[in-house]
Design a protein around this motif. Structure first.
Motif, short mmCIF file in Angstrom:
data_model
loop_
_atom_site.label_atom_id
_atom_site.label_comp_id
_atom_site.label_asym_id
_atom_site.label_seq_id
_atom_site.Cartn_x
_atom_site.Cartn_y
_atom_site.Cartn_z
N PHE A 157 -8.97 7.08 4.54
CA PHE A 157 -8.62 8.50 4.55
C PHE A 157 -8.98 9.09 5.89
O PHE A 157 -10.06 8.81 6.43
N GLU A 158 -8.08 9.88 6.44
CA GLU A 158 -8.32 10.60 7.69
C GLU A 158 -7.76 12.01 7.56
O GLU A 158 -6.71 12.22 6.94
N ALA A 159 -8.46 12.96 8.15
CA ALA A 159 -8.00 14.35 8.15
C ALA A 159 -8.50 15.00 9.43
O ALA A 159 -9.67 14.88 9.79
N GLY A 160 -7.59 15.70 10.12
CA GLY A 160 -7.99 16.37 11.35
C GLY A 160 -6.78 16.86 12.10
O GLY A 160 -5.62 16.60 11.74
N PRO A 161 -7.00 17.61 13.20
CA PRO A 161 -5.89 18.13 13.98
C PRO A 161 -5.11 17.03 14.69
O PRO A 161 -5.69 16.05 15.16
N ASP A 162 -3.81 17.18 14.74
CA ASP A 162 -2.92 16.25 15.43
C ASP A 162 -1.92 17.08 16.22
O ASP A 162 -0.82 17.37 15.76
N GLY A 163 -2.34 17.49 17.41
CA GLY A 163 -1.52 18.39 18.21
C GLY A 163 -1.50 19.77 17.58
O GLY A 163 -2.55 20.40 17.36
N ALA A 164 -0.29 20.26 17.29
CA ALA A 164 -0.15 21.58 16.68
C ALA A 164 -0.18 21.50 15.16
O ALA A 164 0.06 22.50 14.48
N LEU A 165 -0.49 20.35 14.60
CA LEU A 165 -0.49 20.16 13.16
C LEU A 165 -1.88 19.74 12.68
O LEU A 165 -2.67 19.16 13.42
N TRP A 166 -2.13 20.05 11.44
CA TRP A 166 -3.29 19.49 10.74
C TRP A 166 -2.76 18.39 9.83
O TRP A 166 -1.91 18.63 8.98
N ALA A 167 -3.23 17.18 10.03
CA ALA A 167 -2.67 16.02 9.33
C ALA A 167 -3.70 15.41 8.39
O ALA A 167 -4.86 15.23 8.76
N VAL A 168 -3.23 15.10 7.20
CA VAL A 168 -4.02 14.37 6.22
C VAL A 168 -3.31 13.06 5.95
O VAL A 168 -2.14 13.05 5.56
N SER A 178 0.84 -1.19 0.00
CA SER A 178 0.00 0.00 0.00
C SER A 178 0.88 1.24 0.00
O SER A 178 2.04 1.21 0.44
N LEU A 179 0.32 2.32 -0.50
CA LEU A 179 1.00 3.62 -0.54
C LEU A 179 0.37 4.52 0.51
O LEU A 179 -0.84 4.74 0.50
N THR A 180 1.20 5.04 1.41
CA THR A 180 0.72 5.93 2.46
C THR A 180 1.10 7.36 2.11
O THR A 180 2.26 7.66 1.80
N VAL A 181 0.11 8.23 2.14
CA VAL A 181 0.29 9.65 1.84
C VAL A 181 -0.01 10.43 3.11
O VAL A 181 -1.11 10.30 3.68
N VAL A 182 0.98 11.20 3.59
CA VAL A 182 0.81 12.01 4.80
C VAL A 182 1.23 13.44 4.48
O VAL A 182 2.35 13.69 4.01
N VAL A 183 0.32 14.37 4.72
CA VAL A 183 0.59 15.80 4.53
C VAL A 183 0.22 16.50 5.83
O VAL A 183 -0.92 16.42 6.29
N THR A 184 1.21 17.19 6.44
CA THR A 184 0.98 17.91 7.68
C THR A 184 1.29 19.39 7.47
O THR A 184 2.18 19.75 6.69
N SER A 185 0.54 20.23 8.19
CA SER A 185 0.73 21.66 8.11
C SER A 185 0.42 22.27 9.47
O SER A 185 -0.34 21.68 10.25
N PRO A 186 1.01 23.42 9.79
CA PRO A 186 0.74 24.06 11.08
C PRO A 186 -0.74 24.35 11.25
O PRO A 186 -1.41 24.79 10.32
N TYR A 187 -1.23 24.08 12.47
CA TYR A 187 -2.66 24.22 12.75
C TYR A 187 -2.85 25.20 13.90
O TYR A 187 -2.19 25.10 14.93
N GLY A 188 -3.74 26.14 13.72
CA GLY A 188 -4.02 27.11 14.75
C GLY A 188 -4.59 28.38 14.16
O GLY A 188 -5.06 28.40 13.01
N HIS A 189 -4.58 29.45 14.95
CA HIS A 189 -5.13 30.73 14.48
C HIS A 189 -4.22 31.35 13.44
O HIS A 189 -3.00 31.35 13.59
N ARG A 190 -4.81 31.85 12.39
CA ARG A 190 -4.05 32.45 11.29
C ARG A 190 -4.40 33.93 11.19
O ARG A 190 -5.57 34.29 11.06
N ASP A 191 -3.35 34.78 11.22
CA ASP A 191 -3.59 36.23 11.16
C ASP A 191 -3.69 36.75 9.73
O ASP A 191 -4.35 37.76 9.48
N GLY A 192 -3.07 36.09 8.80
CA GLY A 192 -3.04 36.57 7.43
C GLY A 192 -4.36 36.34 6.71
O GLY A 192 -5.33 35.84 7.28
#
Length: 393
Positions: free
Chosen positions: A367-378, A329-343
């Motif tokens: 498929f799963e997507a949601g907050p993971d600590g300080a990150l948003w994980a897909v 199987s192929l696992t795809v993981v994309v994480t990005s900073p999660y929190g309040h954004r001023d821009g």
């Protein structure tokens, strides 16, 4: 309470009237089935035959609406006709009642009528011959067979053909219904696929345009505005090209257009470079071998949509893209900073998450997507085995 008789069918009325008039004509002409001096004739003369004739004509009115009752009353009438000089029209109408009872009556009654008339034919053949010991006695069985078993057998054959035709018509209707359901499902699946493709191809460019135009309007800096306008122009040109390509595919119905190559994981580098040009700090980690085309397309679109969501909603920070092939199987993981954004932010409808989940489900993945600590994980897991080249994604 009065019992309301069923309304007779128009054809049955014609049969009853025709039989009655024909029998009256035969009676006026003095034509009977037996002579007045026949030993079986208890009531001689032309007029006693009228009562069985009228009753039999009345039974013909019920041949389709109440076939069993009509046959029972008709049997009594034909027995009454036997002790008169007889009328050919009465006999013919009785044979029609037997035929109609088998054709229009319940299935169990139709079977019983065949057995009874067949048994009467055998009895009418053997008993007279055993009593009189003359070949002419066999004619009685022939007459019983012609009057009783012949119409019953004919009605059974016609009934079988009618039931077969109705069954074939029902199967045709069911086949047409299934075909229409398959067509509707195919149309729905194609519309969903087109919606995913349109969203994945255009949403990234429009999101970048919305964010950079908001930044250009909010900052009074000519250099920043110039850079934002350059990014806006680049994304608008690319989005317009994608839109034109998709419209061309939709408008072409002849199949003459050359097939467009589906995006592969080899294009992730260019996709990441475009995200960096739009202001994202993206890291890419690839660890996979050759993959089926549907898996590559699904993984590419999931990464593309994840980067689009990061561009619209993520806080400043590093975006990580990792693809790893393990255990079929192929696992795809994309994480990005999660929190309040001023821009500046771009509006979202949630269609991107729905599309990514659908792509994974079509290949039998998760498929799963949601907050993971300080990150948003897909996270998406796409099976590599049991996937053919023609599977849609």
């Amino acid at each position: 309470m009065a019992v309301r008789l069923p309304r007779p069918h128009r054809f049955d009325v014609y049969v009853a009237v025709g039989g009655l008039l024909g029998g009256l004509l035969l009676t006026l002409m003095g034509l009977g089935t037996r002579r007045a001096d026949d030993p079986i004739t208890l009531f001689d003369g032309p007029w006693p035959v009228l009562l069985p004739l009228v009753v039999m004509a009345g039974c013909e009115l019920l041949r389709r609406t109440a076939p069993r009752a009509a046959l029972l009353i008709g049997t009594a009438a034909i027995c009454a006709d036997l002790v008169t000089q007889g009328n050919l029209a009465t006999i013919l109408m009785f044979t029609d009642l037997v035929y109609a009872a088998v054709l229009y009556g319940p299935l169990a009654s139709a079977r019983r009528i065949q057995w009874i008339t067949g048994l009467l034919t055998v009895i009418g053949t053997l008993v007279p011959f055993a009593v009189w010991r003359v070949p002419e006695a066999l004619l009685i069985g022939v007459v019983v067979g012609v009057v009783g078993y012949g119409p019953a057998a004919t009605g059974w054959i016609v009934r079988n053909h009618r039931d077969a035709a109705e069954a074939a018509l029902l199967r045709a209707e069911q086949t047409a219904l299934l075909a229409e359901m398959d067509r509707s499902q195919a149309v729905g699946a194609e519309r969903a696929r087109m919606a995913r493709e349109l969203h994945d191809m255009v949403a990234n460019h429009l999101s970048a345009i919305a964010i950079h135009s908001t930044a250009a309007l909010s900052l009074d800096d000519p250099k920043t505005s110039q850079e934002a306008l350059a990014v806006i122009r680049e994304n608008s040109v690319e989005g317009l090209a994608e839109m034109r390509r998709l419209i061309g595919i939709l408008r072409d119905s002849s199949g003459d257009l050359e097939p467009v190559a589906a995006p592969t994981l080899d294009g992730l580098g260019s996709l990441v470079d475009g995200a960096r040009a739009n202001g994202l700090d993206v890291g890419l980690d690839l660890d996979h071998g050759p993959l089926p085309t549907p898996v590559e397309l699904a993984a590419y679109r999931i990464v593309q949509e994840s980067l689009t969501n990061a561009l619209k909603h993520a806080c400043p920070g590093r975006v990580s893209v990792a693809l790893a092939q393990r255990n079929g199987s192929l696992t795809v993981v994309v994480t990005s900073p999660y929190g309040h954004r001023d821009g500046p932010r771009a509006p979202g409808s949630g269609a991107g998450l729905v599309g990514m989940r659908e792509r994974a489900a079509l290949l039998g993945g998760t498929f799963e997507a949601g907050p993971d600590g300080a990150l948003w994980a897909v996270r998406a897991t796409l099976p590599v085995t049991d996937v053919t080249e023609g599977d849609p994604a």
